[in-house]
Design a protein around this motif. Sequence first.
Motif, mmCIF file in Angstrom:
data_model
loop_
_atom_site.group_PDB
_atom_site.id
_atom_site.type_symbol
_atom_site.label_atom_id
_atom_site.label_comp_id
_atom_site.label_asym_id
_atom_site.label_seq_id
_atom_site.Cartn_x
_atom_site.Cartn_y
_atom_site.Cartn_z
ATOM 1 N N MET A 49 5.336 -3.506 -9.349
ATOM 2 C CA MET A 49 4.149 -3.654 -10.187
ATOM 3 C C MET A 49 4.516 -4.285 -11.532
ATOM 4 O O MET A 49 3.806 -5.147 -12.029
ATOM 5 C CB MET A 49 3.478 -2.305 -10.395
ATOM 6 N N ARG A 50 5.644 -3.840 -12.114
ATOM 7 C CA ARG A 50 6.077 -4.372 -13.395
ATOM 8 C C ARG A 50 6.381 -5.862 -13.256
ATOM 9 O O ARG A 50 5.967 -6.669 -14.092
ATOM 10 C CB ARG A 50 7.302 -3.606 -13.882
ATOM 11 N N SER A 51 7.108 -6.254 -12.204
ATOM 12 C CA SER A 51 7.448 -7.667 -11.984
ATOM 13 C C SER A 51 6.200 -8.514 -11.800
ATOM 14 O O SER A 51 6.098 -9.615 -12.337
ATOM 15 C CB SER A 51 8.344 -7.810 -10.767
ATOM 16 N N SER A 52 5.246 -7.972 -11.044
ATOM 17 C CA SER A 52 3.987 -8.683 -10.793
ATOM 18 C C SER A 52 3.229 -8.895 -12.115
ATOM 19 O O SER A 52 2.694 -9.984 -12.372
ATOM 20 C CB SER A 52 3.141 -7.922 -9.803
ATOM 21 N N LEU A 53 3.190 -7.864 -12.935
ATOM 22 C CA LEU A 53 2.489 -7.951 -14.218
ATOM 23 C C LEU A 53 3.161 -8.970 -15.142
ATOM 24 O O LEU A 53 2.492 -9.774 -15.779
ATOM 25 C CB LEU A 53 2.445 -6.573 -14.881
ATOM 26 N N ILE A 54 4.485 -8.945 -15.181
ATOM 27 C CA ILE A 54 5.227 -9.906 -16.009
ATOM 28 C C ILE A 54 4.969 -11.322 -15.529
ATOM 29 O O ILE A 54 4.744 -12.225 -16.325
ATOM 30 C CB ILE A 54 6.730 -9.569 -15.999
ATOM 31 N N ASP A 55 4.962 -11.531 -14.198
ATOM 32 C CA ASP A 55 4.683 -12.861 -13.648
ATOM 33 C C ASP A 55 3.290 -13.341 -14.032
ATOM 34 O O ASP A 55 3.075 -14.503 -14.340
ATOM 35 C CB ASP A 55 4.822 -12.857 -12.128
#
Length: 142
Positions: free
Chosen positions: A133-139
Amino acid sequence: MVGVEVFRQTVGGQALVGSYCKFTNQGGMVHPRTTVEDIEELSSLLQVPLVAGTINRGSDVLGGGMVVNDWSAFVGLDTTSTEISVVESIFKLGSRQHHQQQQQSLGAAAMEGVQPIVQQFQPNQPSDIVTDMRSSLIDQLS
């Protein structure tokens, strides 16, 4: 008739119980304003553990932000890591022992054809979900 026992009940003072609670064979989550007495009564009737909680950063409309079954849960993008932990805990998701018990209860013969599919879609561990979720949000933000 279907032959299913029906209980008439409000959840957290709300008549639209499908929007304000979620249940599986493993546990359930109800509106955060549900009284302790109502939680105990529902838990006793349904024979599963219950917890009051929220989804999507504090939303009490659980049905609008979560789909859950005995193997997996899908939550809204705004759901916090704490809310995800509560969902995984009360619905017993991500527990290898739980999946083994379910496979045994379904019977070896019935599971032969299903086992590869169930193993393929076992839920992630909490840290994996939070990381994804964190990676998706950063992307999305970059």
